[in-house]
Scaffold this motif. Structure first.
Motif, PDB file in Angstrom:
ATOM      1  N   ASP A  49       0.835  -1.194   0.000  1.00 43.94           N
ATOM      2  CA  ASP A  49       0.000   0.000   0.000  1.00 43.94           C
ATOM      3  C   ASP A  49       0.874   1.250   0.000  1.00 43.94           C
ATOM      4  O   ASP A  49       2.030   1.227   0.430  1.00 43.94           O
ATOM      5  CB  ASP A  49      -0.898  -0.015   1.245  1.00 43.94           C
ATOM      6  N   ARG A  50       0.325   2.327  -0.463  1.00 43.96           N
ATOM      7  CA  ARG A  50       1.051   3.596  -0.538  1.00 43.96           C
ATOM      8  C   ARG A  50       1.485   4.074   0.852  1.00 43.96           C
ATOM      9  O   ARG A  50       2.520   4.712   1.008  1.00 43.96           O
ATOM     10  CB  ARG A  50       0.131   4.620  -1.193  1.00 43.96           C
ATOM     11  N   SER A  51       0.699   3.758   1.886  1.00 46.59           N
ATOM     12  CA  SER A  51       1.014   4.201   3.248  1.00 46.59           C
ATOM     13  C   SER A  51       2.329   3.607   3.753  1.00 46.59           C
ATOM     14  O   SER A  51       3.058   4.262   4.502  1.00 46.59           O
ATOM     15  CB  SER A  51      -0.126   3.844   4.204  1.00 46.59           C
ATOM     16  N   VAL A  70       3.065  -3.972   9.862  1.00 44.55           N
ATOM     17  CA  VAL A  70       2.338  -4.145   8.600  1.00 44.55           C
ATOM     18  C   VAL A  70       1.230  -5.185   8.779  1.00 44.55           C
ATOM     19  O   VAL A  70       1.431  -6.206   9.436  1.00 44.55           O
ATOM     20  CB  VAL A  70       3.324  -4.607   7.496  1.00 44.55           C
ATOM     21  N   GLN A  81      -1.869  -8.479  -0.167  1.00 46.98           N
ATOM     22  CA  GLN A  81      -1.958  -7.030  -0.080  1.00 46.98           C
ATOM     23  C   GLN A  81      -1.540  -6.618   1.321  1.00 46.98           C
ATOM     24  O   GLN A  81      -2.032  -7.185   2.303  1.00 46.98           O
ATOM     25  CB  GLN A  81      -3.371  -6.539  -0.389  1.00 46.98           C
ATOM     26  N   GLU A  83      -0.733  -3.353   4.100  1.00 47.54           N
ATOM     27  CA  GLU A  83      -0.951  -1.940   4.441  1.00 47.54           C
ATOM     28  C   GLU A  83      -0.380  -1.687   5.821  1.00 47.54           C
ATOM     29  O   GLU A  83      -0.079  -2.636   6.562  1.00 47.54           O
ATOM     30  CB  GLU A  83      -2.439  -1.606   4.405  1.00 47.54           C
TER      31      GLU A  83
END
Length: 87
Positions: A49-51, A70, A81, A83
């Motif tokens: 994820d971009r975060s 994470v 996936q 994040e």
């Protein structure tokens, strides 16, 4: 329909990035996160994820965090996936 197969929270150590030149440490840290998740979630298809990227690059390329928390989800098709946990 793709369903979540496994969900896990990992605290990934990034102290080993000191093996890289100072100006490359954040880049190496992002690669290390991807490799860590490939190994522990047993999948080659890992999407970050971009975060996560923003957290690693927060203090610039020379000073990534020592560790990062994470949340990773593996789906039935094998994709993972990840994040930032706690968001």
């Amino acid at each position: 329909m793709v369903e979540a197969e496994k969900e896990q929270i990992y605290i990934i150590p990034l102290r080993d990035t000191k093996r890289a030149p100072k100006w490359k440490r954040a880049k190496v840290a992002v690669k290390d996160i991807r490799v860590y998740l490939q190994k522990h979630m047993k999948s080659d298809d890992v999407k970050l994820d971009r975060s996560i990227n923003e957290k690693v690059w927060e203090c610039g390329s020379q000073k990534p965090p020592a560790k990062i928390r994470v949340r990773a989800i593996r789906f039935s098709d094998g994709q993972v996936q990840a994040e930032l946990a706690g968001e």
